[in-house]
Design a protein around this motif. Structure first.
Motif, PDB file in Angstrom:
ATOM      1  N   VAL A 196      64.088  45.185  17.605  1.00  0.00           N
ATOM      2  CA  VAL A 196      64.859  44.159  16.911  1.00  0.00           C
ATOM      3  C   VAL A 196      63.897  43.188  16.238  1.00  0.00           C
ATOM      4  O   VAL A 196      62.912  42.753  16.854  1.00  0.00           O
ATOM      5  CB  VAL A 196      65.759  43.379  17.893  1.00  0.00           C
ATOM      6  N   THR A 197      64.175  42.846  14.979  1.00  0.00           N
ATOM      7  CA  THR A 197      63.319  41.920  14.240  1.00  0.00           C
ATOM      8  C   THR A 197      63.903  40.511  14.300  1.00  0.00           C
ATOM      9  O   THR A 197      65.071  40.299  13.963  1.00  0.00           O
ATOM     10  CB  THR A 197      63.181  42.345  12.775  1.00  0.00           C
ATOM     11  N   VAL A 198      63.085  39.575  14.728  1.00  0.00           N
ATOM     12  CA  VAL A 198      63.440  38.154  14.764  1.00  0.00           C
ATOM     13  C   VAL A 198      62.438  37.424  13.880  1.00  0.00           C
ATOM     14  O   VAL A 198      61.238  37.708  13.925  1.00  0.00           O
ATOM     15  CB  VAL A 198      63.395  37.602  16.204  1.00  0.00           C
ATOM     16  N   THR A 199      62.929  36.491  13.058  1.00  0.00           N
ATOM     17  CA  THR A 199      62.047  35.776  12.130  1.00  0.00           C
ATOM     18  C   THR A 199      61.846  34.331  12.569  1.00  0.00           C
ATOM     19  O   THR A 199      62.505  33.839  13.490  1.00  0.00           O
ATOM     20  CB  THR A 199      62.624  35.784  10.702  1.00  0.00           C
ATOM     21  N   THR A 200      60.953  33.667  11.850  1.00  0.00           N
ATOM     22  CA  THR A 200      60.705  32.247  12.117  1.00  0.00           C
ATOM     23  C   THR A 200      61.641  31.341  11.314  1.00  0.00           C
ATOM     24  O   THR A 200      61.474  30.123  11.346  1.00  0.00           O
ATOM     25  CB  THR A 200      59.248  31.882  11.794  1.00  0.00           C
ATOM     26  N   ASP A 201      62.616  31.901  10.592  1.00  0.00           N
ATOM     27  CA  ASP A 201      63.637  31.066   9.962  1.00  0.00           C
ATOM     28  C   ASP A 201      64.431  30.353  11.047  1.00  0.00           C
ATOM     29  O   ASP A 201      64.678  30.907  12.126  1.00  0.00           O
ATOM     30  CB  ASP A 201      64.578  31.905   9.100  1.00  0.00           C
ATOM     31  N   ASN A 202      64.886  29.137  10.764  1.00  0.00           N
ATOM     32  CA  ASN A 202      65.565  28.340  11.779  1.00  0.00           C
ATOM     33  C   ASN A 202      66.829  28.997  12.314  1.00  0.00           C
ATOM     34  O   ASN A 202      67.203  28.776  13.472  1.00  0.00           O
ATOM     35  CB  ASN A 202      65.902  26.960  11.225  1.00  0.00           C
ATOM     36  N   THR A 203      67.531  29.776  11.481  1.00  0.00           N
ATOM     37  CA  THR A 203      68.742  30.442  11.966  1.00  0.00           C
ATOM     38  C   THR A 203      68.432  31.457  13.058  1.00  0.00           C
ATOM     39  O   THR A 203      69.307  31.803  13.852  1.00  0.00           O
ATOM     40  CB  THR A 203      69.467  31.144  10.805  1.00  0.00           C
ATOM     41  N   ASP A 204      67.204  31.950  13.119  1.00  0.00           N
ATOM     42  CA  ASP A 204      66.758  32.807  14.223  1.00  0.00           C
ATOM     43  C   ASP A 204      66.074  31.986  15.310  1.00  0.00           C
ATOM     44  O   ASP A 204      66.349  32.136  16.503  1.00  0.00           O
ATOM     45  CB  ASP A 204      65.770  33.863  13.715  1.00  0.00           C
ATOM     46  N   TYR A 205      65.175  31.123  14.874  1.00  0.00           N
ATOM     47  CA  TYR A 205      64.268  30.459  15.813  1.00  0.00           C
ATOM     48  C   TYR A 205      65.003  29.542  16.797  1.00  0.00           C
ATOM     49  O   TYR A 205      64.773  29.614  18.007  1.00  0.00           O
ATOM     50  CB  TYR A 205      63.225  29.659  15.030  1.00  0.00           C
ATOM     51  N   VAL A 206      65.868  28.690  16.298  1.00  0.00           N
ATOM     52  CA  VAL A 206      66.502  27.689  17.172  1.00  0.00           C
ATOM     53  C   VAL A 206      67.369  28.346  18.245  1.00  0.00           C
ATOM     54  O   VAL A 206      67.228  28.033  19.442  1.00  0.00           O
ATOM     55  CB  VAL A 206      67.292  26.660  16.338  1.00  0.00           C
ATOM     56  N   PRO A 207      68.287  29.265  17.887  1.00  0.00           N
ATOM     57  CA  PRO A 207      69.058  29.909  18.964  1.00  0.00           C
ATOM     58  C   PRO A 207      68.180  30.679  19.947  1.00  0.00           C
ATOM     59  O   PRO A 207      68.433  30.665  21.156  1.00  0.00           O
ATOM     60  CB  PRO A 207      69.999  30.851  18.205  1.00  0.00           C
ATOM     61  N   PHE A 208      67.147  31.343  19.432  1.00  0.00           N
ATOM     62  CA  PHE A 208      66.297  32.135  20.325  1.00  0.00           C
ATOM     63  C   PHE A 208      65.605  31.238  21.342  1.00  0.00           C
ATOM     64  O   PHE A 208      65.584  31.545  22.544  1.00  0.00           O
ATOM     65  CB  PHE A 208      65.268  32.931  19.525  1.00  0.00           C
ATOM     66  N   MET A 209      65.044  30.139  20.894  1.00  0.00           N
ATOM     67  CA  MET A 209      64.321  29.258  21.809  1.00  0.00           C
ATOM     68  C   MET A 209      65.268  28.563  22.787  1.00  0.00           C
ATOM     69  O   MET A 209      64.860  28.142  23.871  1.00  0.00           O
ATOM     70  CB  MET A 209      63.529  28.211  21.022  1.00  0.00           C
ATOM     71  N   THR A 210      66.538  28.444  22.420  1.00  0.00           N
ATOM     72  CA  THR A 210      67.513  27.771  23.286  1.00  0.00           C
ATOM     73  C   THR A 210      68.088  28.698  24.332  1.00  0.00           C
ATOM     74  O   THR A 210      68.317  28.279  25.481  1.00  0.00           O
ATOM     75  CB  THR A 210      68.653  27.198  22.428  1.00  0.00           C
ATOM     76  N   TYR A 211      68.307  29.963  23.983  1.00  0.00           N
ATOM     77  CA  TYR A 211      69.097  30.828  24.852  1.00  0.00           C
ATOM     78  C   TYR A 211      68.345  32.022  25.444  1.00  0.00           C
ATOM     79  O   TYR A 211      68.766  32.564  26.474  1.00  0.00           O
ATOM     80  CB  TYR A 211      70.311  31.363  24.085  1.00  0.00           C
ATOM     81  N   ALA A 212      67.275  32.488  24.809  1.00  0.00           N
ATOM     82  CA  ALA A 212      66.609  33.708  25.283  1.00  0.00           C
ATOM     83  C   ALA A 212      66.040  33.499  26.683  1.00  0.00           C
ATOM     84  O   ALA A 212      65.307  32.548  26.931  1.00  0.00           O
ATOM     85  CB  ALA A 212      65.508  34.115  24.313  1.00  0.00           C
TER      86      ALA A 212
END
Length: 648
Positions: A196-212
């Motif tokens: 799975v590809t995750v980017t440093t765009d905020n739409t990816d970054y913020v949820p990932f850092m909050t929930y992963a």
């Protein structure tokens, strides 16, 4: 008075790169012609001279605004390049006129003693800006000032471009997405490789850092995020600091920080440093309590842990809120579907300020995503707003309000653009927002309202968000208060599947949970503020910017600096805000005070809103900000409301 022409500025963003350049150059020609007229009329021309002076800089402002917007949002790379070049040309002419002694003398000799207060303030502020630009320096100094300003424009563009274009990608196993919302996972399906590809765009970054749940994956993405702009911006930033310091010295100031704070509400770099320390001290005990709770929570997963790493912070805060405050951020996401949130923002602000948003589907736009509304009051057209709300390649990565056209009574209607990066609705899949996204929407929309409602001043130079820079965030920060009110949210926050309104009890738990982490947030903001100030207070020769930022992070936050990461290279505010990032917290102190009459009357009571509209928003930059606050509150601003909020 002739009828004001209809909004039409967006047409300039729908043609070819050559046509865009031609449009900017036509505005530059008008600026030169009006400047010539002002010089020719001289002091004897009185108000006619002042009108020509105002028109000259208004024409430049129109070209500069369009160029900045196009450079940041246009989907055609060639037009973005043309806009960048046009922006350099416009800024060069602006510098030239700001150093024009003949233009200064024409303005300085006008007798405005019989004019209204706004006119007198406009002239005194314009003369001050001329002197701060270096108009009274010798020829050699003015030439060097001009060269430095031109170079700084190019450096700033390069700094921002290196951030915008540097989208990094991380490939992860599907299991690394454990904890993330299901709709987020559906938008990030595995490729043929199974990754799975995750980017440093905020739409990816913020949820990932909050929930992963995976600390390893969070650390990988966190480190990648802090490499944006690296290594190119390390040198760009050094050049930016060196040129600013040289320019400040040429103009008679010991540092760029001293220069750039002088014309703000705060008045000096020393006062800015004192303010940062005052806020940091006020939040210190609260930060320590917040951090202790994070460490305690981390030890449940990592027994014996002796610190919280920065990539743990958002995730652990979310866990503390869920377990100790009974609130899980994912529980409110189904109530914040993008289209309903958008309609809610429009509905609430229309009710408060007595305006209507009328869709303008035939307005020219630069991308199919862009929505357009005309802002009306009764039969009167007040201006036009554009909503460019979803991420795409080559687009500005953050959230901001951009000017497309500055309004002026009887001459132009204001046109403003909201540029955001919220989740994009897709066929069969609603775009669910975080509550923080909703708060950002209200915040940035506050700037848009200020631009439109304040865009009807006599002088173009006072139109819209034209107050001191350390006040401009206050109206937007105050509008954030509406996203915490159960009655307000109940008007638009409805469950995406059931249609049920958000329960008031859930909103109350959300508000209680938000109180946690306040100390960490405030100290993090003071780290940003100190970084921006200290980088511009110190001699740039041999300054190790990475070491300084590391030192400041560990002074103001409980998180260690991680070697091999470079936050400052993607700190985009170092371009626009330079040394004055403190303004966000300074404005918040004012915003908490401004909110008092609304809290007392009720957030949907139009009474305080209409008074606020007249006293602050419609006034634009026609008075010093402190006077605007006094006009609304009936007294000077105080620290009391902010202190009560911080200690609640």
């Amino acid at each position: 008075m002739p009828e004001t022409p209809p909004p039409r500025a967006s047409r300039e963003l729908t043609g070819t790169p050559a046509a865009f350049t031609d449009g900017c150059r036509r505005d530059m020609q008008r600026a030169r012609a009006e400047a010539d007229r002002a010089r020719r009329l001289g002091p004897a021309g009185g108000v006619d001279t002042l009108e020509a002076f105002d028109a000259a800089f208004a024409s430049l402002g129109e070209a500069a605004s369009r160029a900045s917007l196009a450079r940041n949002v246009h989907p055609d790379a060639a037009l973005r390049d043309a806009a960048e070049a046009a922006e350099q040309e416009v800024d060069a002419l602006s510098t030239e006129l700001s150093l024009d002694r003949g233009l200064y003398d024409a303005l300085a000799g006008i007798d405005v003693s019989g004019e209204d207060g706004a006119t007198r303030y406009f002239v005194s502020k314009s003369l001050r800006d001329f002197r701060r630009a270096g108009v009274d320096r010798d020829d050699a100094t003015r030439a060097r000032v001009r060269a430095l300003r031109d170079e700084l424009v190019r450096i700033g563009q390069e700094f921002g471009r290196n951030i915008k274009d540097d989208v990094r990608k991380l490939e992860l196993d599907p299991g690394d997405l454990d904890g993330l919302p299901e709709d987020w996972k559906r938008a990030h399906l595995p490729a043929e490789s199974g990754r799975v590809t995750v980017t440093t765009d905020n739409t990816d970054y913020v949820p990932f850092m909050t929930y992963a749940r995976s600390a390893t994956a969070r650390e990988q993405l966190w480190r990648l995020y802090r490499l944006r702009g690296h290594p190119r911006n390390l040198d760009v930033l050094s050049r930016m600091l060196a040129r600013r310091a040289e320019l400040a010295r040429l103009l008679g100031y010991p540092s760029w920080a001293a220069y750039v704070t002088e014309d703000k509400m705060i008045g000096s770099e020393g006062a800015a440093a004192d303010f940062i320390e005052r806020i940091a001290r006020a939040a210190e005990a609260r930060m320590a309590r917040d951090h202790a709770q994070l460490l305690e929570r981390k030890r449940k997963e990592t027994p014996g842990a002796d610190r919280v790493d920065p990539w743990d912070s958002a995730y652990l805060q979310e866990r503390v809120k869920a377990e100790q405050y009974g609130f899980d951020s994912q529980s409110v996401r189904p109530y914040f579907e993008y289209a309903r949130v958008k309609e809610g923002v429009l509905d609430v602000t229309a009710r408060l300020f007595g305006i209507t948003y009328r869709p303008a589907p035939d307005a020219p736009v630069w991308h199919p995503d862009v929505e357009v509304h005309d802002v009306t009051e009764g039969d009167e057209l007040l201006g036009r707003i554009y909503l460019d709300m979803h991420p795409r390649d080559g687009k500005y990565k953050h959230y901001a309000q951009f000017t497309l056209a500055s309004g002026q009574r009887g001459k132009r209607l204001p046109e403003g653009v909201l540029v955001c990066n919220f989740p994009r609705p897709a066929a069969g899949a609603p775009a669910l927002m975080e509550h923080g996204d909703v708060r950002t929407f209200f915040h940035e929309f506050g700037h848009l309202l200020h631009h439109v409602l304040g865009g009807h001043t006599r002088w173009a130079g006072q139109s819209g968000v034209a107050t001191e820079w350390d006040f401009v965030e206050a109206p937007s920060q105050m509008l954030e208060e509406w996203v915490w009110d159960p009655e307000v949210l109940g008007r638009f926050a409805r469950h995406v599947e059931t249609g049920a309104p958000i329960p008031p009890e859930l909103v109350r738990r959300m508000k209680a949970a938000d109180e946690y982490g306040k100390g960490l947030m405030v100290r993090q903001q003071m780290f940003y503020a100190a970084t921006s100030l200290e980088l511009h207070r110190r001699a740039p020769d041999a300054l190790d910017t990475t070491a300084l930022v590391a030192e400041l992070q560990e002074r103001y936050t409980p998180f260690r600096h991680v070697p091999g990461t470079y936050f400052h290279e993607s700190f985009g505010h170092l371009d626009g805000y330079s040394a004055i990032y403190y303004t966000y917290m300074w404005s918040l102190v004012i915003a908490k005070d401004l909110f008092g009459p609304f809290r007392a009357a009720g957030l949907l009571d139009p009474g305080p809103a209409r008074r606020y509209r007249r006293a602050i928003l419609e006034a634009g930059g026609s008075k010093p900000a402190a006077e605007l606050v006094r006009d609304f509150l009936g007294r000077p601003q105080t620290f009391d409301a902010y202190e009560a909020w911080l200690n609640a």
